[in-house]
Structures are given as C-alpha cells and as structure tokens.
Design an enzyme around this catalytic site. Structure first.
Site, PDB file in Angstrom:
ATOM      1  N   ASP A  98      64.731  -3.387 -21.052  1.00 55.01           N
ATOM      2  CA  ASP A  98      64.982  -2.094 -21.695  1.00 55.01           C
ATOM      3  C   ASP A  98      66.257  -1.471 -21.127  1.00 55.01           C
ATOM      4  OD1 ASP A  98      64.917   0.576 -22.617  1.00 55.01           O
ATOM      5  OD2 ASP A  98      62.729   0.598 -22.640  1.00 55.01           O
TER       6      ASP A  98
ATOM      7  N   HIS B 131      64.443  -2.244 -25.576  1.00 54.26           N
ATOM      8  CA  HIS B 131      63.959  -1.000 -26.158  1.00 54.26           C
ATOM      9  C   HIS B 131      63.877  -1.131 -27.677  1.00 54.26           C
ATOM     10  CE1 HIS B 131      63.370   3.353 -25.463  1.00 54.26           C
ATOM     11  NE2 HIS B 131      63.881   3.504 -26.682  1.00 54.26           N
TER      12      HIS B 131
END
Length: 232
Positions: free
Chosen positions: A170, A201
């Site tokens: 992420d 993400h």
C-alpha cells in the site's frame, strides 16, 4: 430496489443524503457502506447493490456533504484523483463519525433493521476503525484504511468484532505503519487482520485500474463470512 433517502444529522439541524439498496425480501441485517475519497460513486453504489443481492439492506451515506453534496469522482482520471486528495485534506473524520452514528440510528429506528455492520474503503477503512471504537456498531470491516496507526490508542474501546484488510504494498500505508497496526492489534480479542502480499491500495475496488481480481475475491469472501457470523 434502490433509492436516495434523507438522514437527519445527530444535532437535528440538518440532513444528508444516502444511497440505499434494498433486498428483495426481508433484510437479514444491514451493511453501512463507507465511501472512499471519491464520494458515493458508481463503485460504492455497486458495493451496496451486491449486499442487497445477498439479502442485506445496504446504505451508503454521502459523507462529503458538509463540503459539497453529491461528489462522484473517478480515481483513474488524474484531475479527479487530485480533487479527491483535496477533499481528503478538508474532511473532518470526527464529524464523519457523527454522520455514521446518525446513519446507524436511521437504519435501526427508521428502516427497522437492528443488526448493523459497517464496511469502508481507504478513508472509509479508517472510518470503519473509528466506528468500531466509537459507536455500538455490531461488526466493522476496513479495507486499506489510512492513518489507523495514528489512532491505535483507541483500540481499547473496540467492543465488537473488527476485521482489517491490509495490502502490504500500500503506497499510502507504509511498512512501519503496518507493523504498528499488527503490534497493537494482533492480540486484540475483537480484531482480525489479514495481509495481502504485494497488493496495493484500492485492490478491492469494483471498477477501474486498481482492482486485483484474486485479492478482491479473497477479501470479499472473508468479509461476507465475517458478517454472516457476526450479524446473525
């Protein structure tokens, strides 16, 4: 059936809209779908529709209404992503929790569904964590929640089940933040963390370039089982 409803604020001095998807029959429970920084867009509405198809009442409140009502942005369009980041900077999560609490009350008192779960994405993942710590929600799930590592002192207030989906690559939540979340939450009796190696993400978005089909399918299956267990 889908519709837009108006939900009174906790203070009673205003209202905000929410997208509602209703199941064909009696709702087994309700799912409060918490938006990303892109508003209640087509992807969030599709999340609601899928929950309704599974037999749940699904409600997605417009949490950006204090800034501007009806925002819908596409993360794959660069100017719209830039606008979304501006909105994230302007948004006040403490006010958002009040609006989520108002939505929970509307679901229970007006829609007549007692058991309520929440699932949120990105900003909504952070808000799902805050919802677990600050409200009486029955169960919460957060996908790639941002800045949770800065709110770990609230973990002691989590009284109902919480699941967090954490993609290890992420680019908004670095490795140190992920370690902090694991250190603080791995032994919490109400919290379950799932890591997704190499995913970034937004991997469970319904539409667009960010989606990873295998990762999204796995995370969503875990979320479905979690709600089936805790909203029964």
């Amino acid at each position: 059936m889908t519709e837009i409803v108006s939900i009174p604020t906790l203070s009673g001095d205003g209202s905000f809209n929410a997208y509602v998807a209703r199941p064909a029959g009696e709702a087994k429970a309700a799912i409060l779908v918490i938006q990303e920084i892109f508003g209640v867009n087509a992807g969030i509405r599709r999340k609601c529709d899928k929950w309704a198809e599974a037999g749940y009442l699904a409600v997605a409140p417009d949490l950006f209404y204090r800034i501007e009502s009806g925002i819908e942005l596409d993360p794959d369009v660069e100017p719209e992503m830039a606008r979304a980041m501006e909105l994230f900077g302007q948004y006040k999560p403490d006010e958002g929790i009040c609006d989520i609490e108002a939505t929970i009350r509307w679901i229970r008192n007006e829609a007549g569904v007692e058991k309520v779960g929440a699932v949120g994405y990105c900003l909504g993942g952070k808000l799902a964590y805050m919802t677990a710590a600050r409200t009486d929600i029955d169960a919460s799930v957060g996908y790639y929640g941002v800045m949770i590592d800065q709110m770990l002192h609230e973990a002691k207030a989590i009284a109902h089940p919480l699941m967090l989906h954490i993609p290890t690559a992420d680019h908004f939540v670095n490795a140190a933040a992920q370690r902090a979340m694991h250190d603080a939450l791995d032994n919490h009796p109400k919290v379950t963390l799932h890591d997704y190696a190499g995913l970034d993400h937004g991997f469970a978005t319904e539409h667009g370039d960010r989606r990873d089909e295998d990762g999204a399918t796995l995370a969503d299956s875990r979320t479905e089982a979690f709600f089936k267990q805790h909203l029964a």
